[in-house]
Design a protein around this motif. Structure first.
Motif, mmCIF file in Angstrom:
data_model
loop_
_atom_site.group_PDB
_atom_site.id
_atom_site.type_symbol
_atom_site.label_atom_id
_atom_site.label_comp_id
_atom_site.label_asym_id
_atom_site.label_seq_id
_atom_site.Cartn_x
_atom_site.Cartn_y
_atom_site.Cartn_z
ATOM 1 N N UNK A 729 0.804 -1.221 0.000
ATOM 2 C CA UNK A 729 0.000 0.000 0.000
ATOM 3 C C UNK A 729 0.841 1.277 0.000
ATOM 4 N N UNK A 730 1.745 1.422 0.953
ATOM 5 C CA UNK A 730 2.508 2.677 1.080
ATOM 6 C C UNK A 730 3.361 2.965 -0.145
ATOM 7 N N UNK A 731 4.213 2.021 -0.602
ATOM 8 C CA UNK A 731 4.997 2.347 -1.805
ATOM 9 C C UNK A 731 4.118 2.556 -3.037
ATOM 10 N N UNK A 732 2.955 1.891 -3.108
ATOM 11 C CA UNK A 732 2.062 2.063 -4.250
ATOM 12 C C UNK A 732 1.508 3.488 -4.276
ATOM 13 N N UNK A 733 1.009 3.953 -3.125
ATOM 14 C CA UNK A 733 0.444 5.313 -3.053
ATOM 15 C C UNK A 733 1.531 6.346 -3.311
ATOM 16 N N UNK A 734 2.720 6.126 -2.733
ATOM 17 C CA UNK A 734 3.827 7.082 -2.937
ATOM 18 C C UNK A 734 4.207 7.157 -4.415
ATOM 19 N N UNK A 742 -2.909 13.364 -6.596
ATOM 20 C CA UNK A 742 -2.973 13.872 -5.222
ATOM 21 C C UNK A 742 -3.000 12.699 -4.264
ATOM 22 N N UNK A 743 -2.787 12.993 -2.973
ATOM 23 C CA UNK A 743 -2.811 11.937 -1.970
ATOM 24 C C UNK A 743 -4.163 11.247 -1.962
ATOM 25 N N UNK A 750 -5.758 3.085 -4.859
ATOM 26 C CA UNK A 750 -5.392 1.900 -4.062
ATOM 27 C C UNK A 750 -6.637 1.189 -3.549
ATOM 28 N N UNK A 751 -7.621 1.944 -3.101
ATOM 29 C CA UNK A 751 -8.847 1.321 -2.585
ATOM 30 C C UNK A 751 -9.555 0.525 -3.667
#
Length: 770
Positions: A729-734, A742-743, A750-751
């Protein structure tokens, strides 16, 4: 001069008077010998009891017998396979003599020694299912079922209308070591080792009898005949003219019909035609039954495919050609793709020619077609094939010869033969050619011996389109050349010695095999016989076991469970164990390439790219997912910390280490046997057999390399997907933010993807065990 003329006249008168007296004292009797149905018996013996005066019946069953002895006479009328009858003759009225089918002491068989002999004197354990028994049989759907009550025979019901034969407790679910033949023609292809009863074209109403010979028969019939011989003998058209129709129905919505028509054009020529069609419901698995549903879960969910082939072997990394969709397999929509019905059809014709009393020629040909569920070592499958065959055979006195050919298409693409668990088409088309020549003769001056000598040639060329035999496709022909000799020596009025031997040479292995037979037959009296014998039977692995070369199960394109025959030696060094993690995207009908870790660590390749690109929603994310998944550390997930189980056999779960597999060897079955055949009160037949079998060099289907799994695999489930998602999740969103989202947009993306990724790992958890 007058004197001489007078003398000659007197002499002529004397001769005429003498001849008239001789003629007047002779008696001639005529008649006809038939069976119980009124059909003439050709070559029946008719002898005046107590004399050497006799004759044989002609092609119409007629006879004429002349003697100077005055009436009454007692005639002895005998015919092989029928009970000898005594007939009192008190006048010259033409006789019609009907012989009944022989009881045990009179029955004659041809299958024990490949020549005619009384069943009581044969050097083997024999049963005969006579025409009378067959006519009253209720086994209409498959004549093979007539063997059900035969001692020592196991009729194994593979599916609703697919039956296999084994004898004396021998295992034969997936193949047979029995040699089934019909009118001397083999019903088992060389190297195939499988009897397809549903596609044999045997008709109940055309059967004259079935001879069953228990015990090894390699000494005369060749390799693979380790359990016995079953000979289906049909009715000759000249002796059995007429039309017969059989219509039947029964359980499982079974119905069908057989038609036989035979015409006797003359005493020397006749022909017959048989046609049949049968259909019924198949034994099925119930999706609502827990045990059945587990088996159904192993079946293909996507349909039947023609795999791609690269460098001569099935290539699971390339897209296959779809032949049938899952919906076409699962017509009733219950989730079970197995075919729920069977059918078979056959038509054949035979021409019979008898130009001389001791010469007969037969020319036959036919077409068989069947569709039935089958079972073998690789699981459930559907066999669909069409077959053409032709046969010619001739018998002149003691000489016999035949040749026959078979062409079986193995199941074409439009009606494929396939395995349900792999979903792959698996055709084994074959072209079969066999020839045989044999001669029987006697040498009265050498122990009053009776000899049988013969020669066999068998060939099977096969074509699996590289889908079954893979790299062995161009070198999978199977042929056998063999010769045999048997001598029956009369050691005394009650004791016979039988010695036989056969040598065969194989093309697929640089070796040959010798099969001996020795038997002593002691005739206590015509109705009671004791025998002791030794028989050796040779056999090789089937062509399938020898040449098979395809993936049984594709866990991922990087990891297959592979089936490979023992045509070459398989050896191993020390094992290397690693992990294979398989992301499976929900909703896609393919398994993307795995992410290897540990000893098989490597980068993610284009397998997952193809999966992502196939979905318009995820196609733009392909490079991101590829990059992120490559950084996942499975050792940090907590599910990979348990110890490995000991090595086990992936097919049956038993412990297994690495097992070197040698090249196939010729297997032997040595059988010592003691037997008794007796007849009591002409009504009760008793057979007793005691035998011991020693087997060597048998090859069986098995795993030769072990599988491993975590001892805590019960923890691998949805939690695995959640654990992987937490890392991704974290590296994907970053990454998405770095690309300009945007964030909030990145979190929304991701959702959208996370449920599919989590569900994929949950569904594919089983692939993480090995």
């Amino acid at each position: 001069m007058k004197f001489h003329i007078y003398s000659r006249v007197c002499l002529l008168v004397f001769l005429l008077v003498g001849l008239s007296q001789v003629t007047w004292s002779q008696t001639t009797i005529t008649g006809t010998a038939t069976d119980e149905s009124g059909q003439p018996l050709i070559g029946a013996n008719v002898i005046i009891k107590g004399t050497s005066i006799g004759t044989v019946t002609d092609l119409d069953g007629s006879f004429s017998l002349t003697s100077q002895d005055p009436l009454p006479w007692t005639l002895l009328v005998s015919y092989t396979g029928f009970t000898t009858q005594e007939v009192e003759v008190v006048n010259r009225t033409p006789l019609t003599i009907s012989l009944s089918e022989g009881i045990l002491a009179e029955q004659v068989v041809i299958s024990a020694s490949r020549k005619r002999e009384k069943v009581q004197e044969a050097p083997a354990s024999i049963s005969v299912i006579t025409a009378r028994k067959l006519e009253t049989s209720a086994n209409a759907t498959d004549p093979t079922r007539n063997l059900v009550n035969t001692p020592g025979v196991q009729v194994e019901q593979q599916s609703a209308n697919r039956i296999n034969i084994s004898m004396r407790g021998g295992a034969g679910l997936f193949g047979t070591s029995v040699f089934p033949i019909m009118d001397y023609r083999s019903l088992v292809g060389p190297g195939i080792g499988t009897f397809q009863s549903d596609a044999a074209g045997i008709s109940n109403i055309d059967l004259e009898r079935i001879e069953v010979v228990r015990g090894p028969g390699s000494a005369l019939y060749g390799p693979g005949v380790t359990q016995g011989v079953v000979h289906f003998i049909t009715k000759n058209p000249i002796d059995n003219p007429g039309t017969a129709v059989e219509v039947f129905g029964g359980e499982l919505q079974t119905f069908g019909a057989n038609v036989r028509h035979a015409t006797k054009i003359s005493d020397k020529f006749g022909f017959k035609v048989n046609a049949q069609y049968r259909r019924g419901d198949e034994f099925t698995l119930d999706p609502n039954n827990t045990e059945d549903s587990i088996q159904i879960a192993k079946f293909t969910k996507t349909g039947i495919f023609q795999p791609a082939v690269t460098n001569g072997i099935v290539d699971s990394s390339k897209d296959p050609k779809q032949l049938l969709t899952f919906e076409e397999l699962d017509e009733d929509g219950d989730g079970n793709p197995m075919q729920d019905y069977w059918y078979n059809a056959a038509v054949n014709a035979t021409l019979e020619f008898r130009p001389q009393d001791d010469l007969s020629i037969f020319v036959s040909g036919g077409y068989n077609e069947a569709s039935s569920v089958f079972y073998n070592e690789q699981g459930e499958g559907l066999s669909q094939a069409k077959e053409f065959w032709g046969q010619a055979r001739v018998q002149k006195g003691g000489f016999f010869a035949q040749v026959f050919a078979v062409n079986n298409d193995g199941g074409k693409e439009d009606k494929p033969t396939f395995l349900y668990q792999t979903g792959n088409r698996s055709p084994i088309a074959r072209t079969q050619l066999e020839g045989q020549a044999q001669y029987n003769f006697q040498t009265p001056s050498i122990l009053n011996a009776d000899w049988t000598v013969g020669f066999d040639y068998r060939f099977a060329g096969q074509d699996t389109e590289n889908l079954v035999y893979g790299r062995n496709e161009d070198d999978d022909d199977f042929s056998i050349v063999g010769g045999y000799v048997q001598g029956k020596f009369e050691l005394g009025s009650k004791l016979d010695l039988v010695l036989a031997g056969r040598y065969d040479r194989f093309n697929f292995i640089d070796d040959g095999a010798f099969a001996p037979r020795a038997a002593l037959v002691y005739k206590l009296d015509p109705k009671h016989t004791v025998r002791g014998s030794f028989n050796r039977a040779n056999s090789t692995v089937s062509n399938l076991q020898l040449n098979i070369d395809f993936p049984l199960s594709t866990i991922t394109p990087a990891f297959d469970v592979w089936l490979y025959g023992n045509k070459t030696t398989q050896t191993f060094n020390d094992p290397v164990t690693g992990w294979l993690l398989s992301p499976l995207l929900t909703g896609l009908n393919q398994l993307p390439l795995s992410v290897p870790y540990g000893a098989v660590n490597g980068p993610v390749t284009d397998g997952i790219s193809e999966a992502l690109l196939a979905n318009p929603m995820t196609a733009p994310l392909e490079p991101i997912v590829m990059g992120v998944l490559a950084t996942v550390d499975p050792t940090a997930l907590g599910f990979f910390s348990g110890p490995l189980s000991p090595g086990f056999n992936i097919f049956d779960g038993t412990p297994l280490g690495l097992v070197d597999a040698p090249i196939s060897k010729i297997a032997t079955d040595d059988v010592w046997e003691i037997g008794y055949k007796g007849l009591f009160s002409d009504k009760l037949g008793v057979t007793f057999d005691l035998y011991n079998v020693t087997q060597k060099n048998n090859s069986q289907f098995t795993a030769i390399s072990p599988a491993y799994k975590l001892t805590n695999t019960d923890q691998i489930g949805p939690e695995l997907g959640n654990a992987i998602a937490a890392q991704v999740m974290t590296p994907f969103i970053q990454t998405l933010v770095g690309l300009g989202q945007s964030q909030a947009e990145a979190e929304a993306t991701w959702a959208l993807l996370a449920p599919s990724l989590i569900g994929a790992y949950a569904d594919g958890a089983g692939f993480c065990q090995h």
